[in-house]
Design a protein around this motif. Structure first.
Motif, mmCIF file in Angstrom:
data_model
loop_
_atom_site.group_PDB
_atom_site.id
_atom_site.type_symbol
_atom_site.label_atom_id
_atom_site.label_comp_id
_atom_site.label_asym_id
_atom_site.label_seq_id
_atom_site.Cartn_x
_atom_site.Cartn_y
_atom_site.Cartn_z
ATOM 1 N N TYR A 33 -1.410 60.670 33.399
ATOM 2 C CA TYR A 33 -2.502 60.366 34.317
ATOM 3 C C TYR A 33 -3.564 59.559 33.578
ATOM 4 N N TYR A 35 -7.760 58.637 34.042
ATOM 5 C CA TYR A 35 -8.997 58.983 34.730
ATOM 6 C C TYR A 35 -10.132 58.112 34.178
ATOM 7 N N PHE A 45 -9.731 60.434 39.215
ATOM 8 C CA PHE A 45 -8.335 60.025 39.120
ATOM 9 C C PHE A 45 -8.186 58.528 39.359
ATOM 10 N N TYR A 48 -1.173 57.594 38.264
ATOM 11 C CA TYR A 48 -0.225 58.621 37.812
ATOM 12 C C TYR A 48 1.147 57.996 37.596
ATOM 13 N N ALA A 99 4.503 71.733 38.487
ATOM 14 C CA ALA A 99 3.376 71.257 39.298
ATOM 15 C C ALA A 99 2.030 71.668 38.750
ATOM 16 N N ASP A 100 1.879 72.909 38.389
ATOM 17 C CA ASP A 100 0.537 73.375 38.061
ATOM 18 C C ASP A 100 0.344 73.630 36.585
ATOM 19 N N GLN A 103 -3.193 70.056 32.414
ATOM 20 C CA GLN A 103 -3.220 68.664 31.981
ATOM 21 C C GLN A 103 -3.907 68.619 30.622
ATOM 22 N N SER B 32 -4.262 74.148 44.552
ATOM 23 C CA SER B 32 -4.498 74.983 43.381
ATOM 24 C C SER B 32 -5.849 74.631 42.778
ATOM 25 N N ASN B 91 -6.785 70.794 43.004
ATOM 26 C CA ASN B 91 -5.604 69.940 43.170
ATOM 27 C C ASN B 91 -5.386 69.732 44.664
ATOM 28 N N GLN B 99 -0.088 66.419 40.345
ATOM 29 C CA GLN B 99 -1.389 67.032 40.534
ATOM 30 C C GLN B 99 -2.403 65.938 40.782
ATOM 31 N N LEU B 101 -5.944 65.813 40.836
ATOM 32 C CA LEU B 101 -7.088 66.665 40.534
ATOM 33 C C LEU B 101 -8.380 65.987 40.940
#
Lengths: 114, 113
Positions: A33, A35, A45, A48, A99-100, A103, B32, B91, B99, B101
């Motif tokens: 990612y 940012y 963001f 990605y 997924a979670d 980062q 999330s 998220n 994700q 975020l």
């Protein structure tokens, strides 16, 4: 150090110049990612990658911005014809496939456009 | 309205105090939730994930209220080393694996001796 690395750490440029930043993610992380963070704000963001594919781009990413991840490892972010409003910290983060997962952020590249 | 709203602070507290931070989010489809910590001129680092059942990690407790779209972080027995900016993070991506975020502006905490 096996964390996310970014280069350069600082970049000062004149308005109108092109700049390129590099991010090396943690080696086994296939998701990357970018940012942007300005003073007093949280990171925003930009884009990605999953492996070499750029799958999401923010509307913040104008035509002057381009990002690549050619071999699914390191990534570059290029800004063409920089403007003073581009001055910010550019952060890169990587994560493994779930997924979670957390980062993991690199130390960032601080860009100052004069 | 911002997607994730936090009081920017600063919160000035003495060592040993208990301090609570709140955060609201606007996207009811958010998947999330996290608290990240960011030290001055450093990168953000995950402090803890936030679950509907609430979760605790040592002196830190996080709570999520989906009905009110509200997230909280409680820090007990504050230490000088807790001084940092605490970022509320949501998220909003419905896709597994990706994700997206959204970060709040962060709440700055200063713990003094």
């Amino acid at each position: 150090d096996t964390g996310v690395s970014q280069d350069p750490r600082h970049k000062i440029t004149k308005r109108g110049q092109n700049v390129t930043f590099r991010c090396d993610p943690i080696s086994e992380h296939n998701r990357l990612y970018w940012y942007r963070q300005t003073l007093g704000q949280g990171p925003e963001f930009l884009t990605y990658f999953q492996n070499e594919a750029q799958l999401e781009k923010s509307r913040l990413l104008s035509d002057r911005f381009s990002a690549e991840r050619p071999k699914g490892s390191f990534s570059t972010l290029e800004i063409q014809r920089t403007e003073q409003g581009d001055s910010a910290m550019y952060l890169c983060a990587s994560t493994p496939g779930l997924a979670d997962n957390e980062q993991f952020f690199g130390p960032g590249t601080r860009l100052t456009v004069l | 309205r911002k997607e994730v709203e936090q009081d920017p602070g600063p919160f000035n507290v003495p060592e040993g105090a208990t301090v609570a931070f709140n955060c609201t989010y606007s996207n009811s489809a958010s998947q999330s939730f996290f608290w990240y910590r960011q030290d001055c001129r450093k990168e953000p680092k995950l402090l803890m994930s936030v679950y509907s059942s609430g979760n605790e990690d040592g002196r830190f407790t996080a709570q999520l209220n989906r009905a009110s779209q509200y997230i909280s972080l409680l820090i007990r027995d504050s230490k000088l080393s807790d001084s940092a900016t605490y970022l509320c993070v949501v998220n909003i991506s419905p896709n597994t694996g990706f994700q997206k975020l959204v970060f709040g502006t962060g709440t700055r905490l200063l713990v003094s001796p």
